[in-house]
Enzyme design. Structure first.
Site, PDB file in Angstrom:
ATOM      1  N   TYR A 150       3.308  -3.282  -6.631  1.00 48.84           N
ATOM      2  CA  TYR A 150       2.542  -3.041  -5.403  1.00 48.84           C
ATOM      3  C   TYR A 150       1.899  -4.339  -4.897  1.00 48.84           C
ATOM      4  O   TYR A 150       1.245  -5.066  -5.653  1.00 48.84           O
ATOM      5  CB  TYR A 150       1.443  -1.981  -5.613  1.00 48.84           C
ATOM      6  CG  TYR A 150       0.476  -2.008  -4.443  1.00 48.84           C
ATOM      7  CD1 TYR A 150       0.855  -1.458  -3.215  1.00 48.84           C
ATOM      8  CD2 TYR A 150      -0.752  -2.658  -4.523  1.00 48.84           C
ATOM      9  CE1 TYR A 150       0.021  -1.555  -2.106  1.00 48.84           C
ATOM     10  CE2 TYR A 150      -1.591  -2.754  -3.420  1.00 48.84           C
ATOM     11  CZ  TYR A 150      -1.199  -2.206  -2.212  1.00 48.84           C
ATOM     12  OH  TYR A 150      -2.017  -2.318  -1.117  1.00 48.84           O
ATOM     13  N   ARG A 179       2.017   0.478   3.701  1.00 47.80           N
ATOM     14  CA  ARG A 179       1.772  -0.864   4.254  1.00 47.80           C
ATOM     15  C   ARG A 179       2.981  -1.405   4.996  1.00 47.80           C
ATOM     16  O   ARG A 179       4.124  -1.056   4.693  1.00 47.80           O
ATOM     17  CB  ARG A 179       1.450  -1.827   3.107  1.00 47.80           C
ATOM     18  CG  ARG A 179       0.162  -1.501   2.345  1.00 47.80           C
ATOM     19  CD  ARG A 179      -1.007  -2.290   2.851  1.00 47.80           C
ATOM     20  NE  ARG A 179      -2.284  -1.789   2.360  1.00 47.80           N
ATOM     21  CZ  ARG A 179      -3.451  -2.352   2.657  1.00 47.80           C
ATOM     22  NH1 ARG A 179      -3.492  -3.429   3.418  1.00 47.80           N
ATOM     23  NH2 ARG A 179      -4.575  -1.834   2.210  1.00 47.80           N
ATOM     24  N   ARG A 227      -3.932  -1.335  -5.331  1.00 52.62           N
ATOM     25  CA  ARG A 227      -4.494  -2.243  -6.338  1.00 52.62           C
ATOM     26  C   ARG A 227      -5.165  -1.436  -7.439  1.00 52.62           C
ATOM     27  O   ARG A 227      -5.582  -0.304  -7.234  1.00 52.62           O
ATOM     28  CB  ARG A 227      -5.522  -3.186  -5.696  1.00 52.62           C
ATOM     29  CG  ARG A 227      -4.890  -4.309  -4.874  1.00 52.62           C
ATOM     30  CD  ARG A 227      -5.947  -5.230  -4.291  1.00 52.62           C
ATOM     31  NE  ARG A 227      -6.726  -4.546  -3.283  1.00 52.62           N
ATOM     32  CZ  ARG A 227      -7.923  -4.008  -3.465  1.00 52.62           C
ATOM     33  NH1 ARG A 227      -8.537  -4.111  -4.632  1.00 52.62           N
ATOM     34  NH2 ARG A 227      -8.544  -3.388  -2.491  1.00 52.62           N
ATOM     35  N   LYS A 239      -4.316 -11.785  -2.955  1.00 57.42           N
ATOM     36  CA  LYS A 239      -5.626 -11.533  -3.522  1.00 57.42           C
ATOM     37  C   LYS A 239      -5.852 -12.373  -4.782  1.00 57.42           C
ATOM     38  O   LYS A 239      -6.944 -12.871  -5.031  1.00 57.42           O
ATOM     39  CB  LYS A 239      -5.804 -10.033  -3.819  1.00 57.42           C
ATOM     40  CG  LYS A 239      -5.855  -9.175  -2.542  1.00 57.42           C
ATOM     41  CD  LYS A 239      -6.868  -9.697  -1.621  1.00 57.42           C
ATOM     42  CE  LYS A 239      -7.064  -9.125  -0.246  1.00 57.42           C
ATOM     43  NZ  LYS A 239      -6.597  -7.886   0.214  1.00 57.42           N
ATOM     44  N   HIS A 253     -12.737 -12.716   1.914  1.00 50.71           N
ATOM     45  CA  HIS A 253     -11.916 -11.582   2.356  1.00 50.71           C
ATOM     46  C   HIS A 253     -12.248 -11.319   3.828  1.00 50.71           C
ATOM     47  O   HIS A 253     -12.906 -10.329   4.158  1.00 50.71           O
ATOM     48  CB  HIS A 253     -12.250 -10.369   1.482  1.00 50.71           C
ATOM     49  CG  HIS A 253     -11.307  -9.215   1.632  1.00 50.71           C
ATOM     50  ND1 HIS A 253     -11.643  -7.935   1.260  1.00 50.71           N
ATOM     51  CD2 HIS A 253     -10.040  -9.136   2.087  1.00 50.71           C
ATOM     52  CE1 HIS A 253     -10.627  -7.115   1.489  1.00 50.71           C
ATOM     53  NE2 HIS A 253      -9.645  -7.825   1.996  1.00 50.71           N
ATOM     54  N   ASP A 287      -6.899 -11.120   6.997  1.00 47.91           N
ATOM     55  CA  ASP A 287      -7.350 -10.676   5.669  1.00 47.91           C
ATOM     56  C   ASP A 287      -8.119 -11.733   4.875  1.00 47.91           C
ATOM     57  O   ASP A 287      -9.006 -11.375   4.116  1.00 47.91           O
ATOM     58  CB  ASP A 287      -6.141 -10.206   4.852  1.00 47.91           C
ATOM     59  CG  ASP A 287      -6.517  -9.303   3.679  1.00 47.91           C
ATOM     60  OD1 ASP A 287      -7.293  -8.356   3.883  1.00 47.91           O
ATOM     61  OD2 ASP A 287      -6.055  -9.574   2.552  1.00 47.91           O
ATOM     62  N   SER A 343     -11.521  -3.463   2.033  1.00 48.34           N
ATOM     63  CA  SER A 343     -10.133  -3.033   2.204  1.00 48.34           C
ATOM     64  C   SER A 343     -10.074  -1.734   3.008  1.00 48.34           C
ATOM     65  O   SER A 343     -10.856  -0.810   2.765  1.00 48.34           O
ATOM     66  CB  SER A 343      -9.493  -2.818   0.834  1.00 48.34           C
ATOM     67  OG  SER A 343      -9.552  -4.033   0.117  1.00 48.34           O
ATOM     68  N   CYS A 368     -10.920  -1.156   6.045  1.00 44.38           N
ATOM     69  CA  CYS A 368     -12.108  -0.911   6.866  1.00 44.38           C
ATOM     70  C   CYS A 368     -12.054  -1.633   8.203  1.00 44.38           C
ATOM     71  O   CYS A 368     -13.077  -1.842   8.845  1.00 44.38           O
ATOM     72  CB  CYS A 368     -13.372  -1.276   6.098  1.00 44.38           C
ATOM     73  SG  CYS A 368     -13.692  -0.139   4.735  1.00 44.38           S
TER      74      CYS A 368
HETATM   75  P1  GTP Z   1      -6.919  -4.185   4.221  1.00 43.72           P
HETATM   76  O1  GTP Z   1      -5.575  -4.623   4.666  1.00 43.72           O
HETATM   77  O2  GTP Z   1      -6.883  -3.153   3.154  1.00 43.72           O
HETATM   78  O3  GTP Z   1      -7.799  -5.324   3.830  1.00 43.72           O
HETATM   79  O4  GTP Z   1      -7.576  -3.360   5.442  1.00 43.72           O
HETATM   80  P2  GTP Z   1      -8.208  -3.797   6.839  1.00 43.72           P
HETATM   81  O5  GTP Z   1      -9.646  -4.156   6.646  1.00 43.72           O
HETATM   82  O6  GTP Z   1      -7.351  -4.779   7.532  1.00 43.72           O
HETATM   83  O7  GTP Z   1      -8.222  -2.411   7.659  1.00 43.72           O
HETATM   84  P3  GTP Z   1      -7.341  -1.916   8.910  1.00 43.72           P
HETATM   85  O8  GTP Z   1      -7.605  -2.721  10.145  1.00 43.72           O
HETATM   86  O9  GTP Z   1      -5.939  -1.819   8.475  1.00 43.72           O
HETATM   87  O10 GTP Z   1      -7.942  -0.472   9.145  1.00 43.72           O
HETATM   88  C1  GTP Z   1      -7.959   0.498   8.138  1.00 43.72           C
HETATM   89  C2  GTP Z   1      -8.282   1.851   8.685  1.00 43.72           C
HETATM   90  O11 GTP Z   1      -9.481   1.830   9.443  1.00 43.72           O
HETATM   91  C3  GTP Z   1      -7.190   2.391   9.609  1.00 43.72           C
HETATM   92  O12 GTP Z   1      -6.966   3.732   9.302  1.00 43.72           O
HETATM   93  C4  GTP Z   1      -7.790   2.262  10.978  1.00 43.72           C
HETATM   94  O13 GTP Z   1      -7.290   3.226  11.846  1.00 43.72           O
HETATM   95  C5  GTP Z   1      -9.283   2.413  10.724  1.00 43.72           C
HETATM   96  N1  GTP Z   1     -10.078   1.658  11.716  1.00 43.72           N
HETATM   97  C6  GTP Z   1      -9.941   0.353  12.021  1.00 43.72           C
HETATM   98  N2  GTP Z   1     -10.798  -0.008  13.001  1.00 43.72           N
HETATM   99  C7  GTP Z   1     -11.499   1.109  13.318  1.00 43.72           C
HETATM  100  C8  GTP Z   1     -12.545   1.394  14.262  1.00 43.72           C
HETATM  101  O14 GTP Z   1     -13.011   0.535  15.014  1.00 43.72           O
HETATM  102  N3  GTP Z   1     -13.028   2.668  14.263  1.00 43.72           N
HETATM  103  C9  GTP Z   1     -12.539   3.635  13.439  1.00 43.72           C
HETATM  104  N4  GTP Z   1     -13.080   4.857  13.514  1.00 43.72           N
HETATM  105  N5  GTP Z   1     -11.550   3.404  12.544  1.00 43.72           N
HETATM  106  C10 GTP Z   1     -11.041   2.167  12.491  1.00 43.72           C
HETATM  107  C1  SPV Z   2      -6.619  -4.982   0.447  1.00 42.72           C
HETATM  108  O1  SPV Z   2      -6.555  -4.024  -0.339  1.00 42.72           O
HETATM  109  O2  SPV Z   2      -7.702  -5.536   0.749  1.00 42.72           O
HETATM  110  C2  SPV Z   2      -5.387  -5.494   1.077  1.00 42.72           C
HETATM  111  C3  SPV Z   2      -4.118  -5.006   0.591  1.00 42.72           C
HETATM  112  O3  SPV Z   2      -5.459  -6.357   1.938  1.00 42.72           O
HETATM  113  S1  SPV Z   2      -3.693  -5.749  -0.915  1.00 42.72           S
HETATM  114  O4  SPV Z   2      -2.841  -6.889  -0.641  1.00 42.72           O
HETATM  115  O5  SPV Z   2      -2.989  -4.744  -1.663  1.00 42.72           O
HETATM  116  O6  SPV Z   2      -4.868  -6.193  -1.613  1.00 42.72           O
HETATM  117 MN    MN Z   3      -7.575  -6.898   2.360  1.00 44.43          MN
END
Ligand code: GTP
Ligand code: SPV
Ligand code: MN
Length: 592
Positions: free
Chosen positions: A206, A376, A78, A215, A235, A284, A257, A259
């Site tokens: 993207y 992704r 983004r 979003k 979110h 999400d 994002s 996290c």
């Molecule tokens: P968006 O799709 O961008 O909104 O991201 P999201 O909030 O769904 O994050 P996602 O679950 O995909 O995790 C993103 C990163 O954080 C990955 O690299 C994971 O491995 C890491 N991660 C997720 N949960 C944990 C956790 O409990 N501990 C640690 N150390 N890393 C984590």
């Molecule tokens: C984020 O960045 O929080 C996502 C991926 O979930 S996107 O759809 O690119 O915003």
């Molecule tokens: Mn997201």
């Protein structure tokens, strides 16, 4: 093509026809494809995408129905600096959004869109955000010249005839226009026109910039509408926790994002938690509205997961691994010689040789990453082995707890509970997090990301806080509000907390709290678990001493934290609710 752009239309909704005709007259595509959402259409579009080189067919024995896409190198995340909220006045958009006058932005975008689809196909994508028949569900029509978008929207939304059925003859739909143009950051704009329920996105291909239901509609337009109509567009993931006795408790959680939302939403409890089960509602986005019983009900408007690939493996997220085995579009991961996919953090050894996300030869000795950190997957939610059956329930699920969480190497304990709704709003509003690769900017700097909505709030952030505070009056049984941090590190830079499945231990305390089954200890930040009420059994190398370290509230760090909140309060001064300033004073008074 002939100028009769409507000859193959599959709807007779006059407003849709007018929107498509006017957009086609402007963009001048060679042909128009009216998506119907059918299986046959999916196959035909996929074959076409493969023929055009937009998708590559992966090894169908290993990954049935899976395809591979590589984006432009300049188009991998983004772009917050190119995202605009075009309200009548700059004040409405607020100090955390880019603003442009609607008239000027329309003029600029129309200029860029003029003739932009010559030689291309224009796809008309009717879609629903939300389950059919929900009072929160919205209809969108996205017009795009990207076959990748058409195929991805089919995964991420309820796409096709179902949307025309819900729309009927009315004109209550979001108008989305997307053109890749020449995928040039100099001609890239993601523009929202809340007054016209219109989104125009140009110059990117993207996900977050172009899958306009996500979003753009579900959060930026959604939050704008939610404020007017008395609900919340957030979110947040949504999950259900089932206890061994079959009791179900639903929670929503906002992490910025990249996290941890997808991981948390699909959590597999450790062996210790026999009989406990986690069900995913969404990973999400949550739309939440007070129900007639005074509780807050949530739906997930999406129909698929657009998840971060790197770090996904059978240990961290087995349910995601199962989900992305079939019918998945992979973007910007690495490609092995046998047409399998690879990424940093996948199970097993790295391939001896593969092509990286840019298509260049990669070996384990290469300095650069094979998969882009923001690579992704787009996978249908029905693939998820722990998909909650309620995910398709138009009523949604009653939320008992809201969890805020950021990525913080220091300062923030593993878990605390806010004292009440107003304090919880303050906790969410002052959330900080280290930036990630999900957006194009420097990675790893702590910034305030209120409620994980900084990039997604469609109006003034201060007013958004006011809306949250005001919502309390309409929710007789408010969810309790918590804050978590999976990312605190020790002096050596290692994560203190094992995270992933072990997060169940934190979730269990949260469930026990909202069910009134466990006490808590008062701290300056809020209620925290005593070591006896937190399940440590079965954890390796994490006992009471480590728990104390993960939970430590360091007053010097917190003074710095309170000082750094000041910046946000200054920035949002014009609209900042005074309750939040009082909350901050109270926090400071508890620290000194
Ligand atoms: P968006 O799709 O961008 O909104 O991201 P999201 O909030 O769904 O994050 P996602 O679950 O995909 O995790 C993103 C990163 O954080 C990955 O690299 C994971 O491995 C890491 N991660 C997720 N949960 C944990 C956790 O409990 N501990 C640690 N150390 N890393 C984590
Ligand atoms: C984020 O960045 O929080 C996502 C991926 O979930 S996107 O759809 O690119 O915003
Ligand atoms: Mn997201």
């Amino acid at each position: 093509m002939s100028t009769n752009y409507l000859e193959n239309a599959n709807t007779n909704n006059q407003h849709v026809l007018k929107f498509v005709r006017e957009t086609a007259e402007l963009c001048q595509p060679d042909q128009i494809h009216w998506c119907d959402g059918s299986e046959a259409e999916k196959q035909a579009l996929t074959e076409d995408a493969v023929a055009k080189g937009v998708l590559l067919k992966l090894n169908q024995e290993k990954l049935p129905g899976c395809y591979y896409h590589r984006s432009s190198v300049n188009d991998v995340a983004r772009v917050e600096q190119l995202t605009f909220i075009c309200t009548e006045t700059a004040e409405e958009a607020g100090p955390t959004n880019n603003w442009a006058a609607p008239k000027e932005m329309y003029a600029k975008l129309k200029g860029l869109l003029a003739g932009a689809m010559k030689g291309r196909t224009l796809y008309v994508i009717p879609y629903l955000m939300g389950p059919l028949g929900s009072s929160l569900t919205k209809v969108g029509i996205e017009i795009t010249d990207s076959i990748y978008v058409a195929l991805s929207m089919r995964v991420m939304t309820r796409m096709g005839k179902v949307a025309y059925d819900q729309l009927g003859s009315g004109d209550d739909f979001n108008r989305g226009i997307h053109s890749m143009l020449d995928i040039n950051p100099d001609r890239r704009y993601i523009a929202h026109f809340p007054l016209d329920n219109t989104i125009i996105s140009v110059g990117s291909n993207y996900g977050g910039n172009v899958l306009l239901g996500k979003k753009c509609l579900a959060l930026r337009m959604g939050s704008y509408l939610a404020r007017k109509q008395g609900w919340l567009a957030e979110h947040m993931l949504i999950l259900g926790v089932e206890s061994p006795t079959g009791e179900k408790t639903y929670v929503a959680a906002a992490f910025p994002s990249a996290c941890g939302k997808t991981n948390f939403a699909m959590l597999v409890p450790p062996a210790q938690f026999k009989g406990w089960k986690i069900w995913t509602l969404g990973d999400d986005i949550a739309w939440m509205k007070p129900g007639s019983d005074g509780r807050l009900y949530a739906i997930n408007p999406e129909n698929g997961y657009f998840g971060v690939v790197p770090g996904t493996n059978y240990k961290s997220n087995p349910n995601a691994m199962e989900t992305i085995k079939r019918d998945t579009i992979y973007t910007n991961v690495a490609l092995t010689p046998d047409l399998d996919v690879w990424w940093e953090g996948k199970d097993g050894e790295p391939p001896k040789e593969c092509l990286d996300w840019k298509g260049q030869k990669w070996t384990p000795d290469s300095k650069e990453k094979a998969a882009h950190p923001n690579s992704r997957f787009a996978a249908p939610m029905r693939n998820n082995p722990v998909l909650a059956p309620e995910a398709n329930d138009p009523k949604g699920v009653p939320i008992s707890a809201i969890i805020f969480g950021g990525r913080r190497g220091t300062t923030m304990p593993l878990i605390f509970q806010s004292f009440n709704w107003g304090h919880g709003v303050f906790t969410g509003a002052t959330m900080g997090s280290e930036t990630t690769a999900a957006a194009a900017h420097a990675v790893g700097e702590v910034r305030r990301d209120p409620m994980a909505m900084l990039p997604f709030c469609g109006y003034s952030m201060g007013q958004y806080f006011q809306h949250w505070l005001r919502m309390r009056k309409f929710i007789a049984v408010p969810p309790s509000i918590f804050h978590v941090n999976w990312f605190r590190k020790d002096e050596k830079g290692n994560f203190l907390w094992p995270g992933f499945g072990e997060n169940m231990r934190v979730l269990k305390w949260i469930i026990d709290r909202v069910r009134g089954r466990v006490g808590a200890v008062e701290s300056p930040l809020g209620w925290v678990p005593s070591v006896d009420s937190f399940e440590l059994a079965g954890l390796k190398d994490f006992g009471p001493a480590e728990f104390a370290q993960a939970q430590a509230i360091n007053v010097e760090e917190w003074k710095r934290e309170a000082l750094s909140q000041e910046e946000l309060f200054f920035k949002l001064y014009a609209d900042m609710p005074k309750e939040l300033s009082y909350q901050r004073e109270l926090l400071i008074s508890r620290l000194v």
